[in-house]
Design a protein around this motif. Structure first.
Motif, short mmCIF file in Angstrom:
data_model
loop_
_atom_site.label_atom_id
_atom_site.label_comp_id
_atom_site.label_asym_id
_atom_site.label_seq_id
_atom_site.Cartn_x
_atom_site.Cartn_y
_atom_site.Cartn_z
N GLY A 18 0.78 -1.23 0.00
CA GLY A 18 0.00 0.00 0.00
C GLY A 18 0.81 1.28 0.00
O GLY A 18 0.23 2.36 -0.05
N VAL A 19 2.13 1.17 0.06
CA VAL A 19 2.99 2.35 0.10
C VAL A 19 3.56 2.61 -1.29
O VAL A 19 4.25 1.75 -1.85
N PRO A 20 3.31 3.79 -1.89
CA PRO A 20 3.86 4.09 -3.22
C PRO A 20 5.31 4.57 -3.13
O PRO A 20 5.70 5.26 -2.18
N GLY A 21 6.09 4.18 -4.14
CA GLY A 21 7.48 4.59 -4.17
C GLY A 21 8.02 4.57 -5.58
O GLY A 21 7.31 4.26 -6.54
N VAL A 22 9.29 4.94 -5.70
CA VAL A 22 9.99 4.94 -6.98
C VAL A 22 11.35 4.29 -6.79
O VAL A 22 12.03 4.55 -5.77
N LEU A 23 11.76 3.47 -7.75
CA LEU A 23 13.08 2.86 -7.76
C LEU A 23 13.80 3.31 -9.02
O LEU A 23 13.30 3.15 -10.13
N TRP A 24 14.99 3.89 -8.84
CA TRP A 24 15.86 4.26 -9.95
C TRP A 24 17.06 3.32 -9.96
O TRP A 24 17.63 3.03 -8.91
N THR A 25 17.44 2.85 -11.13
CA THR A 25 18.62 2.00 -11.25
C THR A 25 19.50 2.52 -12.39
O THR A 25 18.99 3.03 -13.39
N GLU B 81 7.18 16.61 17.63
CA GLU B 81 6.17 15.58 17.95
C GLU B 81 5.66 14.91 16.68
O GLU B 81 5.50 13.68 16.63
N TYR B 82 5.41 15.72 15.65
CA TYR B 82 4.94 15.15 14.39
C TYR B 82 6.01 14.29 13.73
O TYR B 82 5.73 13.21 13.21
N ASN B 83 7.25 14.75 13.77
CA ASN B 83 8.35 13.96 13.21
C ASN B 83 8.48 12.61 13.90
O ASN B 83 8.77 11.59 13.26
N ALA B 84 8.29 12.59 15.21
CA ALA B 84 8.36 11.32 15.94
C ALA B 84 7.24 10.38 15.50
O ALA B 84 7.44 9.16 15.37
N LEU B 85 6.06 10.94 15.28
CA LEU B 85 4.94 10.13 14.77
C LEU B 85 5.28 9.59 13.39
O LEU B 85 5.04 8.41 13.09
N GLN B 86 5.85 10.44 12.53
CA GLN B 86 6.23 10.00 11.20
C GLN B 86 7.23 8.85 11.25
O GLN B 86 7.12 7.87 10.50
N ALA B 87 8.21 8.98 12.11
CA ALA B 87 9.23 7.92 12.22
C ALA B 87 8.60 6.60 12.64
O ALA B 87 8.91 5.54 12.08
N ALA B 88 7.71 6.64 13.62
CA ALA B 88 7.08 5.41 14.11
C ALA B 88 6.29 4.73 13.00
O ALA B 88 6.24 3.49 12.91
N ARG B 89 5.66 5.52 12.13
CA ARG B 89 4.87 4.95 11.04
C ARG B 89 5.74 4.51 9.87
O ARG B 89 5.46 3.49 9.22
N ALA B 90 6.79 5.27 9.57
CA ALA B 90 7.55 5.05 8.34
C ALA B 90 8.65 4.00 8.45
O ALA B 90 8.96 3.33 7.45
N ILE B 91 9.25 3.84 9.61
CA ILE B 91 10.39 2.93 9.72
C ILE B 91 10.02 1.50 9.35
O ILE B 91 10.75 0.85 8.58
N PRO B 92 8.92 0.94 9.82
CA PRO B 92 8.57 -0.43 9.38
C PRO B 92 8.37 -0.51 7.87
O PRO B 92 8.67 -1.54 7.26
N GLU B 93 7.87 0.56 7.25
CA GLU B 93 7.66 0.56 5.81
C GLU B 93 9.00 0.51 5.07
O GLU B 93 9.16 -0.25 4.11
N TRP B 94 9.95 1.32 5.51
CA TRP B 94 11.27 1.31 4.86
C TRP B 94 11.93 -0.06 5.00
O TRP B 94 12.53 -0.56 4.04
N SER C 285 10.49 -2.96 5.35
CA SER C 285 9.78 -3.92 4.52
C SER C 285 10.16 -3.77 3.06
O SER C 285 10.36 -4.76 2.35
N VAL C 286 10.29 -2.53 2.58
CA VAL C 286 10.71 -2.30 1.20
C VAL C 286 12.13 -2.80 0.99
O VAL C 286 12.45 -3.41 -0.04
N LEU C 287 13.00 -2.57 1.95
CA LEU C 287 14.38 -3.06 1.84
C LEU C 287 14.40 -4.59 1.75
O LEU C 287 15.18 -5.17 0.98
N ASP C 288 13.54 -5.24 2.50
CA ASP C 288 13.43 -6.70 2.42
C ASP C 288 13.00 -7.16 1.02
O ASP C 288 13.45 -8.21 0.54
N ALA C 289 12.13 -6.37 0.39
CA ALA C 289 11.52 -6.79 -0.87
C ALA C 289 12.36 -6.48 -2.09
O ALA C 289 12.14 -7.07 -3.16
#
Length: 235
Positions: free
Chosen positions: A22-29, A107-120, A122-126
């Motif tokens: 569900g997370v959109p991204g871009v990969l450049w190679t 405070e908002y940045n801390a919320l962002q980190a908590a949400r985004a780190i598992p996504e990063w 997971s993408v690295l795994d994939a």
């Protein structure tokens, strides 16, 4: 990971949009097998195709590195939550009134980190394996996500960070980082107090860290720093 588009430029750089959990991204190679991978996080209020992110991606790909970026929660093509709207409104109200919004931003940045780190992670795994050389590049909100990510993710071997100040959480995360760090600081930054940036730089545990301070405001990182950051990550 589901790729949704594929284009290749005249210089051989391939750009692929994707969606992962569900997370959109871009990969450049690059045109040839990449020598490493850079995780590139955008700043607050930006998105995966912001001009700075695109410039960073093409610089790295031209140097032989693959680059991946994601829309952070509540940014770009992602739905905003009630928390995203509340923080945006309160930060804008305080800033417009000339009041200090630093605590709210932190405070908002801390919320962002908590949400985004598992996504990063997971993408690295994939992602297809490129090498054991994974770097991170993100400043401002990108560093608010990146510092705890680099602290938690052993696959990241080097990081370009900066344009952010110390908070208790970021200082704790920085104290767990032992990989090489290149830290950018704008001397006349009205958003990030100079002293708070220096405190955070001092907190990094790594002995392989360098501070790069330049005159100018928050968005005025000079060209030579951008070029040097690519060399640092490709080295």
């Amino acid at each position: 990971m589901r790729f949704t588009s594929h284009t290749t430029s005249a210089d051989g750089i391939t750009e692929r949009d994707f969606v992962h959990d569900g997370v959109p991204g871009v990969l450049w190679t690059p045109a040839h097998d990449p020598a490493g991978l850079v995780l590139s996080a955008h700043g607050g209020g930006q998105h995966k195709r912001a001009p700075g992110v695109l410039g960073r991606a093409h610089r790295c790909a031209a140097a032989g590195l693959a680059v991946v970026t994601l829309d952070s929660p509540g940014h770009g093509d992602r739905a905003r939550t009630a928390d995203d709207d509340r923080f945006a409104t309160e930060i804008r109200t305080r800033t417009t009134a000339g009041q200090d919004a630093g605590a709210l931003v932190a405070e908002y940045n801390a919320l962002q980190a908590a949400r985004a780190i598992p996504e990063w992670r997971s993408v690295l795994d994939a992602l297809p394996a490129t090498s054991d050389r994974v770097g991170f590049w993100g400043v401002s909100m990108g560093s608010a996500i990146g510092i705890p990510l680099v602290a938690a993710e052993p696959r990241v071997r080097a990081a370009v960070l900066g344009l952010i100040g110390a908070t208790d959480a970021l200082v704790r995360a920085a104290a767990a980082i032992t990989v090489p760090v290149r830290f950018l600081l704008q001397w006349d930054d009205r958003l990030i107090p100079r002293g708070a940036g220096l405190v955070l730089f001092d907190a990094f545990a790594t002995r392989h860290k360098s501070l790069h301070a330049n005159p100018g405001g928050h968005g005025d990182v000079p060209e030579h720093e951008l070029a040097a950051a690519v060399t640092f990550l490709a080295g």
